[in-house]
Each structure stands twice: as structure tokens, then as C-alpha cells.
Design a protein around this motif. Sequence first.
Motif, short mmCIF file in Angstrom:
data_model
loop_
_atom_site.label_atom_id
_atom_site.label_comp_id
_atom_site.label_asym_id
_atom_site.label_seq_id
_atom_site.Cartn_x
_atom_site.Cartn_y
_atom_site.Cartn_z
N GLU A 166 0.67 -1.48 0.16
CA GLU A 166 -0.01 -0.07 -0.19
C GLU A 166 0.90 1.20 -0.08
OE1 GLU A 166 -2.72 0.20 2.79
OE2 GLU A 166 -3.89 -1.55 2.13
N LYS A 179 -2.39 10.94 -5.69
CA LYS A 179 -3.33 10.08 -6.40
C LYS A 179 -2.96 8.79 -5.84
CE LYS A 179 -0.69 9.42 -10.96
NZ LYS A 179 0.04 10.74 -10.62
N LEU A 180 -2.04 8.37 -5.48
CA LEU A 180 -1.91 6.68 -5.14
C LEU A 180 -2.05 6.51 -3.68
CD1 LEU A 180 1.28 5.96 -7.19
CD2 LEU A 180 -0.88 5.39 -7.68
N HIS A 216 -3.57 2.77 -2.11
CA HIS A 216 -4.03 2.42 -3.19
C HIS A 216 -3.34 0.74 -3.31
CE1 HIS A 216 -6.82 4.15 -5.73
NE2 HIS A 216 -6.24 5.24 -5.95
N GLN A 217 -3.13 -0.19 -3.73
CA GLN A 217 -2.50 -1.51 -3.73
C GLN A 217 -1.35 -1.58 -5.34
OE1 GLN A 217 -4.85 -4.90 -3.06
NE2 GLN A 217 -4.24 -4.95 -0.85
N CYS A 275 -0.66 0.86 -10.59
CA CYS A 275 -1.53 -0.01 -9.93
C CYS A 275 -2.80 -0.94 -9.99
CB CYS A 275 -1.93 0.56 -8.10
SG CYS A 275 -2.91 1.90 -8.85
N LYS A 276 -3.40 -1.38 -8.88
CA LYS A 276 -3.87 -2.44 -9.05
C LYS A 276 -5.63 -1.47 -9.95
CE LYS A 276 -2.12 -6.62 -7.82
NZ LYS A 276 -2.20 -7.80 -8.75
N GLN A 277 -5.57 -0.76 -9.15
CA GLN A 277 -6.65 0.22 -9.90
C GLN A 277 -6.39 0.57 -11.23
OE1 GLN A 277 -5.43 0.41 -6.85
NE2 GLN A 277 -7.45 -0.68 -5.55
N ASN A 278 -4.87 0.20 -12.06
CA ASN A 278 -4.86 0.61 -13.24
C ASN A 278 -4.32 2.54 -12.77
OD1 ASN A 278 -4.34 -0.46 -16.01
ND2 ASN A 278 -5.78 0.41 -16.88
N ILE A 279 -3.56 3.00 -12.62
CA ILE A 279 -3.48 3.80 -11.89
C ILE A 279 -1.54 3.99 -12.30
CG2 ILE A 279 -3.35 6.05 -10.33
CD1 ILE A 279 -5.78 5.37 -9.12
#
Length: 210
Positions: free
Chosen positions: A48, A133-134, A137-138, A163-167
Motif C-alpha cells: 500500500e 493520487k495513489l 492503492h495497492q 497499481c491494481k486500480q490501473n493508475i
Amino acid sequence: RLCALIEKYKPLLLSTASGVTESSDAFVEQLQKRVDVVNGGPEEILAERSMHDDSQSKENFVQLVSLDIPVSAIHEIIKSKAGELRAFLDNAWGNKELPEGNMSGDDFVVNTHVTMAHRSIVTQGNMHNLYDKLIGHQVEVRVEAMTWNDRVAALVVKVAEVCKQNIPVPRPHNEFCHVTVWCTSKANTFESNSLPQLVDKGSARMVEFT
């Protein structure tokens, strides 16, 4: 009546009160203390993203940006590679049987993390712009090797590009991307930054994982 009491005990009050310079110095010292507060398969870790700051600072002064990794995950990887890391474990853990849980001891780093940016090389504005913004997030972190000497040890890692949320995840500002896992009382954790150079000089070891 209050004015009369103040006038009566004025000499005593003046003798015990701090001077303007002393009071100013105390205020600056307290302000500086607040500014200085630092609020980091089996080889793949979900970390994280964490922005360390002073939660009481309205300016959100950031000391460093890191991917925080549970120390339990770090120790599981080390133990899963015990055969390849026997030389390190003999030095750091001795001949004791490896525990089911975490390896204990003052030399094992508890707050394991990947440093992404540090205030010494990245401005406050850039850290916020790049990493805010991260938050929460993972991010996948892949462990590729381990390097150590008789003072410090670190896992060599690679951080995923998204990241896992595609950021998109900005690249770490540290040229040597790693997680410091062990540090003797005679050393400092920042010494792990020099391990690749020490490996080249034959003063440290590195084991690459396949």
C-alpha cells in the motif's frame, strides 16, 4: 482588584517571566519539532502506497513517500529462500530453527518499505503531484534478489508500472530500488543504498532469485 494584585506582585512576576528572546526561541523550537515529525507467487507483494507526513501539520509536510510492505510478507520470502540465503541467515539468525512467524531481534527492520521519493531530492509540490493520487492503492512489488554484507541487508525489488486500480505508478527516485530488511546496531539503514557498489567491489554478496 486584579490590577491591584498585579501591581503589588509586579517585581515577582517580572523576575520569573521569560524574556521576549527566550519566549521567541521556545516558540521556534516547538514549531521546528512539529515540522520535523515523520508521519516506510511468494516473490510478489502487494504494497500500500503511503505518504508519511505530520498529521498535525496543516502544510502536510512530507518526509518521504513509500510503498509499505508487511514485514510478515518479507520474512516469508526470506524463509522460502532459506537454502539460497543460508550464508545470510547464519549471520543474521544463527543456527536456530526458523520460526513459523516473523524472525525476531533488534537487527531485523520492522517498518519495511520501498522508498519512492524523499524530501532531500524531491520537492514537496512534486511529491504531492506525483503520489497523492495513489494514496491507499495497492501496488505489486516483485522481489528479484537479496544483497547483504555484515552490516545491512536488502531485498532487490521491482515496482509495477501501474497499481491494481490501473493508475500509473511513478518510478522510484532511488536508483537502487530495494527494501532494507536487516541492519546491525553499528550501522544505519541508509547504508543499504551502497550495497550494489559494494557487491561490485567484492565487499557484499548478492543472490538472484530464479
